[in-house]
Motif scaffolding. Sequence first.
Motif, PDB file in Angstrom:
ATOM      1  N   VAL A   1       0.826  -1.078   0.052  1.00  0.00           N
ATOM      2  CA  VAL A   1      -0.159  -0.085  -0.085  1.00  0.00           C
ATOM      3  C   VAL A   1       1.142   1.109  -0.143  1.00  0.00           C
ATOM      4  CG1 VAL A   1      -1.654   1.416   1.263  1.00  0.00           C
ATOM      5  CG2 VAL A   1      -2.106  -1.187   1.247  1.00  0.00           C
ATOM      6  N   MET A   2       0.632   2.055  -0.975  1.00  0.00           N
ATOM      7  CA  MET A   2       1.603   3.315  -0.885  1.00  0.00           C
ATOM      8  C   MET A   2       0.783   4.499  -1.353  1.00  0.00           C
ATOM      9  SD  MET A   2       3.523   2.328  -4.770  1.00  0.00           S
ATOM     10  CE  MET A   2       2.811   2.439  -6.439  1.00  0.00           C
ATOM     11  N   SER A   3       1.185   5.439  -0.380  1.00  0.00           N
ATOM     12  CA  SER A   3       0.153   6.768  -0.406  1.00  0.00           C
ATOM     13  C   SER A   3       1.044   7.710  -0.893  1.00  0.00           C
ATOM     14  CB  SER A   3      -0.573   6.828   0.718  1.00  0.00           C
ATOM     15  OG  SER A   3      -1.167   8.147   0.914  1.00  0.00           O
ATOM     16  N   ASP A   4       0.564   8.430  -1.899  1.00  0.00           N
ATOM     17  CA  ASP A   4       1.354   9.965  -2.074  1.00  0.00           C
ATOM     18  C   ASP A   4       0.173  10.921  -1.922  1.00  0.00           C
ATOM     19  OD1 ASP A   4       3.375  11.634  -2.775  1.00  0.00           O
ATOM     20  OD2 ASP A   4       2.923  11.248  -5.110  1.00  0.00           O
ATOM     21  N   MET A   5      -0.763  10.754  -1.121  1.00  0.00           N
ATOM     22  CA  MET A   5      -1.909  11.622  -1.079  1.00  0.00           C
ATOM     23  C   MET A   5      -1.562  12.950  -0.280  1.00  0.00           C
ATOM     24  SD  MET A   5      -5.250   9.201   0.081  1.00  0.00           S
ATOM     25  CE  MET A   5      -4.478   8.444   1.593  1.00  0.00           C
TER      26      MET A   5
END
Length: 243
Positions: A151-155
């Motif tokens: 799970v990767m987040s650039d939010m």
Amino acid sequence: MTKDNKPTRNTSGRGQRDLRVRVKTAKGRKISSTRWLERQLNDPYVQKARREGFRGRAAFKILELDERFRFLVPGARVVDLGAAPGGWAQVAVPKINSNNARKGKPVGRLIGVDIQEIDPMDGAEFHVLDFLEDGADDKVKAWLGGGADVVMSDMAAASSGHKQTDHLRIMALVEAAAYFAFDVLEPGGTFVAKVLAGGAESDVMQVLKRHFDKTIHVKPPASRADSSEKFLVATGFRGGVAD
């Protein structure tokens, strides 16, 4: 240059020409916007992204993180939160082989979500979604149809111009992404998220340490030196129920 191809010596007394692109402030454009434009035009990663066909300089951040931690592997199932414009997905797709370009290798899957529309990409499945709305995590789980390995987040929230407010907003997004990761990651999985330095990230860090074998802060070379941006990388998910 002389006939024997040796450079001639500069005898004019002047230094080398400043090759930096400078932008004049146009009528109706804020000084901050002019500075941003000038920085973009002179950013080597922006230029490199254009040359190599990436959708944005952020692609190099996830590329550098993966080169260090090796979490994007053939067959991996990946959830990309805050996926627009798709730079992280461009890096991930060939690595996890979700486009099946590497015949004989396991085929992965990538689900990307963002509040904005994302141009289609072979090997990626994109959805428009506000991840903070009620039931958003259930929608992503349904699209995924099983567990995830990454799970990767650039939010990131829209900037308010107030540093502490912006920090708290992005930490709310990181926290939502982390608890989603606890719910969908397979044992041994990886969680990666962008944060802004400001203090509140230590609380999320402590929660992550209870669920992963290793959790650290990283500032990849592609992150601008003058930016407070850094990344939380948590590897070796232990499984179990979230706090």
